[in-house]
Write a protein that holds these residues in place. Structure first.
Motif, short mmCIF file in Angstrom:
data_model
loop_
_atom_site.label_atom_id
_atom_site.label_comp_id
_atom_site.label_asym_id
_atom_site.label_seq_id
_atom_site.Cartn_x
_atom_site.Cartn_y
_atom_site.Cartn_z
N LEU A 129 57.46 -60.46 17.97
CA LEU A 129 56.90 -61.57 17.19
C LEU A 129 56.03 -62.46 18.07
O LEU A 129 54.97 -62.94 17.64
CB LEU A 129 58.05 -62.38 16.59
CG LEU A 129 57.66 -63.61 15.75
CD1 LEU A 129 56.79 -63.20 14.56
CD2 LEU A 129 58.90 -64.34 15.27
N ARG A 130 56.45 -62.68 19.32
CA ARG A 130 55.65 -63.49 20.24
C ARG A 130 54.28 -62.87 20.48
O ARG A 130 53.26 -63.58 20.50
CB ARG A 130 56.39 -63.66 21.57
CG ARG A 130 55.60 -64.48 22.60
CD ARG A 130 56.29 -64.53 23.94
NE ARG A 130 57.50 -65.34 23.90
CZ ARG A 130 58.74 -64.85 23.91
NH1 ARG A 130 58.93 -63.52 23.96
NH2 ARG A 130 59.78 -65.64 23.88
N GLU A 131 54.25 -61.58 20.67
CA GLU A 131 52.96 -60.91 20.91
C GLU A 131 52.03 -61.06 19.71
O GLU A 131 50.82 -61.30 19.87
CB GLU A 131 53.22 -59.43 21.19
CG GLU A 131 53.89 -59.17 22.53
CD GLU A 131 54.15 -57.69 22.76
OE1 GLU A 131 53.80 -56.88 21.85
OE2 GLU A 131 54.72 -57.33 23.81
N VAL A 132 52.59 -60.95 18.52
CA VAL A 132 51.75 -61.11 17.33
C VAL A 132 51.21 -62.54 17.21
O VAL A 132 50.03 -62.76 16.97
CB VAL A 132 52.55 -60.72 16.06
CG1 VAL A 132 51.75 -61.03 14.81
CG2 VAL A 132 52.93 -59.26 16.11
N LEU A 133 52.10 -63.51 17.43
CA LEU A 133 51.69 -64.91 17.29
C LEU A 133 50.66 -65.29 18.35
O LEU A 133 49.66 -65.94 18.05
CB LEU A 133 52.92 -65.82 17.39
CG LEU A 133 53.92 -65.72 16.24
CD1 LEU A 133 55.12 -66.61 16.51
CD2 LEU A 133 53.26 -66.11 14.91
N PHE A 134 50.88 -64.89 19.59
CA PHE A 134 49.99 -65.28 20.66
C PHE A 134 48.63 -64.56 20.55
O PHE A 134 47.61 -65.09 20.96
CB PHE A 134 50.62 -64.99 22.03
CG PHE A 134 51.53 -66.08 22.49
CD1 PHE A 134 51.11 -67.00 23.45
CD2 PHE A 134 52.80 -66.21 21.97
CE1 PHE A 134 51.95 -68.01 23.88
CE2 PHE A 134 53.64 -67.21 22.39
CZ PHE A 134 53.21 -68.13 23.35
N SER A 135 48.65 -63.37 19.97
CA SER A 135 47.37 -62.68 19.78
C SER A 135 46.51 -63.39 18.76
O SER A 135 45.27 -63.43 18.88
CB SER A 135 47.64 -61.23 19.34
OG SER A 135 48.28 -61.20 18.06
N HIS A 136 47.10 -63.99 17.74
CA HIS A 136 46.35 -64.76 16.74
C HIS A 136 46.01 -66.17 17.25
O HIS A 136 45.04 -66.76 16.78
CB HIS A 136 47.14 -64.85 15.44
CG HIS A 136 47.18 -63.55 14.68
ND1 HIS A 136 48.08 -62.57 14.96
CD2 HIS A 136 46.43 -63.10 13.65
CE1 HIS A 136 47.92 -61.53 14.13
NE2 HIS A 136 46.90 -61.84 13.32
N ALA A 137 46.80 -66.68 18.18
CA ALA A 137 46.56 -68.04 18.67
C ALA A 137 45.48 -68.10 19.72
O ALA A 137 44.90 -69.16 19.97
CB ALA A 137 47.86 -68.62 19.23
N SER A 138 45.19 -67.01 20.39
CA SER A 138 44.18 -67.01 21.46
C SER A 138 42.78 -66.94 20.89
O SER A 138 42.57 -66.62 19.74
CB SER A 138 44.43 -65.81 22.39
OG SER A 138 44.38 -64.61 21.66
#
Length: 242
Positions: free
Chosen positions: A233-242
């Motif tokens: 979930l962290r990888e998905v969220l951080f990929s959209h936040a960058s």
């Protein structure tokens, strides 16, 4: 003997006899009236003589003062009206200018707030995401301890993805196993499987965090640990936040 002395004398002068003339009363009256009429000035001249020049001057001055006072009042009213109208125009212009300045300041403030919002998101997005993930971990652990359906639904979903022809082992936290057994979930899982499906086996591992599990077979292994799921979930969220 006389007390005077004649120094120079003349001869006897001609002396006329003096006598009173006859006096006519009516003629005397007429003469008196004529004399009075001749000696009295005309009526207009009398009226003109009766007027005092100082009175005429005083009246003229009074009239001039009244006219000056009236004119001063008119000028005062005109000045007040002009001043009032000018004040309205100046006040409107000042108010419009003040409103424009306030609008410009509000626009500047709105722009700065928008930029600050973006800046805060850039600076704190990672912290916010980490905080959300940490909170999710605690909520998941608390939910599993109260409601066994959370872990039951997770395992059922994983089993649907597995090859049921192979023997399957489910690894749980000891407390999760006891909870599922208490609510009859293990009895359902461990009951004789339908024809063509291999039986289940449930083991425990205290190193596993509550709410997670591992599902293994000879051909497959699925990691459904809490840490693994949160990392995905962290990888998905951080990929959209960058």
């Amino acid at each position: 003997m006389p007390s005077f002395k004649v120094l120079k004398g003349t001869g006897r002068a001609n002396v006329s006899r003096f006598s009173f003339e006859t006096f006519d009363l009516e003629s005397s009256r007429e003469c008196g009236l004529k004399s009075s009429e001749a000696s009295s000035p005309p009526e207009d001249s009398a009226e003109a003589a009766a007027k005092n020049p100082l009175d005429e001057l005083e009246e003229l001055v009074r009239l001039r003062l009244l006219e000056a006072e009236r004119r001063a009042e008119e000028l005062e009213r005109e000045a007040y009206q002009k001043g009032y109208e000018q004040g309205q125009r100046d006040g409107y212009a000042f108010g419009a200018s003040a409103v424009e300045k306030v609008r410009e300041r509000l626009d500047t403030l709105a722009t700065s707030l928008e930029q600050m919002h973006q800046q805060v998101l850039r600076e704190y997005r990672h912290w916010l995401l980490e905080a959300a993930l940490t909170l999710s971990r605690h909520l998941l652990t608390a939910a599993v301890g109260i409601n066994p359906k959370v872990l039951e639904s997770l395992v059922d979903h994983i089993l649907e993805q597995m090859d049921r022809s192979q023997a399957i082992t489910i690894v749980l936290h000891p407390n999760d196993r006891d909870l599922l057994e208490k609510h009859g979930v293990l009895e359902r899982w461990l009951s004789p499987p339908p024809l063509g499906q291999s039986p289940f086996r449930v083991t425990v591992d205290s190193s596993i965090q509550r709410g997670g599990c591992r599902v293994e077979s000879a051909l497959q292994e699925i990691d459904a640990l809490v840490e693994t799921r949160l990392e995905n979930l962290r990888e998905v969220l951080f990929s959209h936040a960058s």
